[in-house]
Motif scaffolding. Structure first.
Motif, mmCIF file in Angstrom:
data_model
loop_
_atom_site.group_PDB
_atom_site.id
_atom_site.type_symbol
_atom_site.label_atom_id
_atom_site.label_comp_id
_atom_site.label_asym_id
_atom_site.label_seq_id
_atom_site.Cartn_x
_atom_site.Cartn_y
_atom_site.Cartn_z
ATOM 1 N N PRO A 17 -31.828 -11.566 -18.405
ATOM 2 C CA PRO A 17 -32.968 -11.442 -17.490
ATOM 3 C C PRO A 17 -34.177 -10.807 -18.191
ATOM 4 C CG PRO A 17 -30.964 -10.752 -16.386
ATOM 5 C CD PRO A 17 -30.614 -10.953 -17.841
ATOM 6 N N HIS A 22 -34.019 -17.121 -20.028
ATOM 7 C CA HIS A 22 -33.300 -16.868 -18.779
ATOM 8 C C HIS A 22 -33.759 -17.809 -17.669
ATOM 9 C CE1 HIS A 22 -32.431 -14.980 -14.897
ATOM 10 N NE2 HIS A 22 -31.291 -14.647 -15.485
ATOM 11 N N ASP A 23 -35.043 -17.805 -17.362
ATOM 12 C CA ASP A 23 -35.532 -18.657 -16.269
ATOM 13 C C ASP A 23 -35.352 -20.132 -16.591
ATOM 14 O OD1 ASP A 23 -36.176 -16.403 -14.897
ATOM 15 O OD2 ASP A 23 -38.349 -16.665 -15.014
ATOM 16 N N ARG A 24 -35.577 -20.496 -17.824
ATOM 17 C CA ARG A 24 -35.488 -21.910 -18.233
ATOM 18 C C ARG A 24 -34.077 -22.484 -18.049
ATOM 19 N NH1 ARG A 24 -36.272 -23.925 -24.329
ATOM 20 N NH2 ARG A 24 -35.967 -26.131 -23.937
ATOM 21 N N LEU A 26 -31.066 -20.490 -16.706
ATOM 22 C CA LEU A 26 -30.135 -19.887 -15.753
ATOM 23 C C LEU A 26 -30.645 -19.780 -14.318
ATOM 24 C CD1 LEU A 26 -28.639 -17.062 -17.997
ATOM 25 C CD2 LEU A 26 -27.701 -19.329 -17.511
ATOM 26 N N ARG A 27 -31.945 -19.661 -14.107
ATOM 27 C CA ARG A 27 -32.463 -19.458 -12.751
ATOM 28 C C ARG A 27 -31.983 -20.571 -11.816
ATOM 29 N NH1 ARG A 27 -35.501 -16.021 -10.538
ATOM 30 N NH2 ARG A 27 -36.590 -15.343 -12.395
ATOM 31 N N GLY A 28 -31.352 -20.157 -10.704
ATOM 32 C CA GLY A 28 -30.866 -21.098 -9.703
ATOM 33 C C GLY A 28 -29.541 -21.754 -10.037
ATOM 34 N N ARG A 29 -28.978 -21.478 -11.207
ATOM 35 C CA ARG A 29 -27.731 -22.119 -11.619
ATOM 36 C C ARG A 29 -26.537 -21.163 -11.606
ATOM 37 N NH1 ARG A 29 -29.397 -25.608 -16.971
ATOM 38 N NH2 ARG A 29 -28.749 -27.534 -15.959
ATOM 39 N N THR A 30 -26.766 -19.904 -11.199
ATOM 40 C CA THR A 30 -25.692 -18.913 -11.290
ATOM 41 C C THR A 30 -25.307 -18.362 -9.922
ATOM 42 O OG1 THR A 30 -27.187 -17.034 -11.608
ATOM 43 C CG2 THR A 30 -26.516 -18.233 -13.580
ATOM 44 N N GLU A 33 -24.759 -12.523 -11.993
ATOM 45 C CA GLU A 33 -25.139 -12.037 -13.323
ATOM 46 C C GLU A 33 -24.966 -10.532 -13.265
ATOM 47 O OE1 GLU A 33 -29.020 -13.467 -14.602
ATOM 48 O OE2 GLU A 33 -28.724 -15.302 -13.440
ATOM 49 N N VAL A 67 -22.342 -13.968 -16.910
ATOM 50 C CA VAL A 67 -23.005 -14.943 -16.039
ATOM 51 C C VAL A 67 -21.962 -15.916 -15.499
ATOM 52 C CG1 VAL A 67 -24.695 -16.813 -15.978
ATOM 53 C CG2 VAL A 67 -25.157 -14.761 -17.323
ATOM 54 N N GLU A 73 -23.116 -26.696 -11.010
ATOM 55 C CA GLU A 73 -24.021 -26.627 -12.157
ATOM 56 C C GLU A 73 -23.279 -26.496 -13.496
ATOM 57 O OE1 GLU A 73 -27.294 -26.875 -12.293
ATOM 58 O OE2 GLU A 73 -27.755 -26.859 -10.157
#
Length: 144
Positions: A17, A22-24, A26-30, A33, A67, A73
């Motif tokens: 984070p 991270h955003d590219r 993992l965001r929305g795929r976990t 964390e 994570v 996903e």
């Protein structure tokens, strides 16, 4: 072809984070964390990203996040992380190897088996000899 087990991932560098990937990735795929650590490894600075180098029997610790991917996903995330780390099974040109290791949850001290991308053997040997050790074991508080 045998599919790899669906383990969580231990991330310790640019996937944490606040770091650039991270955003590219993992965001929305976990689903979760959470802080964790990998014992028996040292952290070395690379060109803009770190390498965890296994030191069996060593006292080093690498700090990062455990994570857990959303089930729907998982296949796409595993493929994306393998591409990011330029990892291909059994490829001697790999910079990283994806291996299953026990990591320790910070919250309760429990051990969890997770995928970890560690320096490939040739890279690890070079880093041990000529690399810059991140003594804190934490990429987010590395010296400038």
């Amino acid at each position: 072809m045998t599919l790899p087990p669906r383990l969580p991932f231990f991330v310790y560098g640019t996937l944490r984070p606040g770091e650039p990937n991270h955003d590219r990735f993992l965001r929305g795929r976990t689903l979760a964390e959470e802080p964790a650590r990998l014992v028996g490894a040292e952290l070395y600075a690379g060109p803009g990203y770190p390498y965890a180098v296994e030191e069996p029997g060593g006292g080093g610790t690498v700090r990062g996040e455990l994570v857990t991917a959303r089930p729907e996903e998982y296949p796409a995330l595993l493929a994306a992380l393998d591409r990011l780390e330029e990892y291909a099974p059994a490829d001697p040109r790999n910079l990283y190897e994806r291996i299953a290791r026990e990591v320790i949850r910070a919250a309760d001290g429990t051990a969890v088996r997770a995928w970890v991308y560690v320096a490939a053997p040739a890279v690890a040997a070079r880093l041990r000899t000529h690399g810059r050790l991140i003594e804190t074991g934490d990429w987010t508080i590395r010296p400038g």
